[in-house]
Design a protein around this motif. Structure first.
Motif, PDB file in Angstrom:
ATOM      1  N   VAL A  39       0.984  -1.388   0.047  1.00  0.00           N
ATOM      2  CA  VAL A  39       0.040   0.086   0.115  1.00  0.00           C
ATOM      3  C   VAL A  39       0.891   1.226   0.160  1.00  0.00           C
ATOM      4  N   TYR A  71      -3.082   0.261  -5.358  1.00  0.00           N
ATOM      5  CA  TYR A  71      -3.356  -0.308  -4.207  1.00  0.00           C
ATOM      6  C   TYR A  71      -4.072   0.777  -3.213  1.00  0.00           C
ATOM      7  N   LYS A  76      -7.996  -2.352   0.395  1.00  0.00           N
ATOM      8  CA  LYS A  76      -6.461  -2.398   0.606  1.00  0.00           C
ATOM      9  C   LYS A  76      -6.070  -1.702   2.101  1.00  0.00           C
TER      10      LYS A  76
END
Ligand SMILES: [Zn+2]
Length: 345
Positions: A39, A71, A76
């Motif tokens: 992330v 992401y 996420k």
């Protein structure tokens, strides 16, 4: 202009557009992104590191600054406990890309990717994905982007959602597929057929990114180029994939438990190999030539120069004639040094 689509069309009309991605991979190597989750928390936690990488790619000749929202979707962020940072992260990513793009006249792309939430057997998941894309791209459009890159799509169905959301926002979209399987998307469409469908639905650019290195992406992209009417993109990873291991995920090395994603270095392409790829892709008629995970600015500069360009970082391009042993001055040196370099045991 931003948001109208004319900027991308104009750039494509001028010739091959050079892209550069792989931000998450490179920032992981530099210690700003956690491998596994991947992330891009650095957008908020280390914005200077993100801006710096944008700048390095820009100086190397990249013509598009891709907002680091790969992401950075709700699913996420929830996973890493940062759902409350979702909007701030997405907005900030576009601001950083815009800020650096303005230093060199680059375009700005918003970015969405595969969510891992899509399931073609479960119609409800399409709604979940649509909502995630709509909020991400809504913020991106609000901050000001020239077009959307919807990428690493395993499913044609998910790719089409990214395209539709872009179109609803009035933004042109480059939609690219992941190609981890030999011939078909996860929802069973031949890659070439999937690109034709995306083109038919109005994608400005279709093609492939990530997963495959130049050697195994080029043959597939040649067929796609033949079969679709719109512009085509090819952004391989700079790794030496081959027929036996067509993707970086399938690379294997003796004594290494798992090569992807943390032990790929022995398979790295040199700058020369990526320069050759850029020329080969351009000669096939690929309009958007780039590079994905594993990219370094040295690759991008070599690609730009192979396409006949002089870019800001060309000021420091190699001048091997200045090398004390390999260059013109070497004759005045002790020839024994070069002899030692040439010894093979
Ligand atoms: Zn990638």
């Amino acid at each position: 202009m931003t948001g109208t689509g004319s900027a991308l069309a104009e750039r494509l009309a001028q010739g091959t557009v050079l892209g550069a991605e792989g931000y998450v991979f490179e920032l992981e190597r530099r210690g700003y992104v956690k491998a596994g989750a991947y992330v891009p928390e650095a957008v908020l936690d280390f914005p200077d590191a993100v801006a710096e990488l944008h700048r390095e790619f820009l100086r190397a000749g990249a013509e598009v600054m891709v907002a680091l929202t790969y992401y950075a979707h709700r699913g996420k962020l929830r996973q890493v406990g940062r759902e409350s940072d979702l909007e701030a992260m997405n907005r900030q990513a576009v601001r950083l890309a815009r800020e650096v793009a303005a230093e060199g006249g680059a375009l700005v792309a918003g970015n969405v990717c595969n969510t891992w939430a899509y399931d073609p057997q479960d119609a409800a998941t399409a709604g979940v994905v649509r909502k995630m894309y709509a909020e991400q791209l809504g913020w991106a459009a609000d901050e000001g982007i020239d077009f959307v890159i919807a990428e690493t799509n395993d499913y044609l169905g998910e790719a089409l959602i990214g395209l539709e959301v872009s179109q609803e926002l009035g933004l042109p979209a480059m939609v690219t597929l992941a190609t981890t399987r030999p011939a078909k998307t996860f929802d069973g469409y031949d890659y070439v057929e999937a690109c034709k469908i995306l083109a038919g639905h109005g994608a400005a650019i279709v093609g492939l990114n990530c997963d495959r290195g130049p050697a195994t992406m080029l043959p597939l992209i040649a067929t796609i180029r033949d079969q679709v009417d719109c512009a085509v993109a090819a952004q391989p990873v700079p790794y030496r994939t081959d027929q036996a291991s067509p993707t970086m995920e399938s690379l294997r090395a003796e004594g290494v438990d798992r090569v992807f994603p943390l032990a790929l270095e022995p398979f790295s392409c040199t700058r020369f190999e990526m320069a050759d790829f850029a020329v080969a892709a351009r000669d096939l008629g690929v309009s958007y030539v780039g590079i994905c995970c594993g990219a370094g600015p040295h690759h991008v500069r070599a690609m730009a120069e192979a396409l006949g360009r002089t870019v800001p970082a060309s000021k420091y391009s190699p001048s091997m004639d200045l090398h004390p042993i390999l260059g013109a001055a070497a004759s005045s040196q002790d020839p024994g040094v070069l002899d030692a370099w040439n010894v093979t045991l």
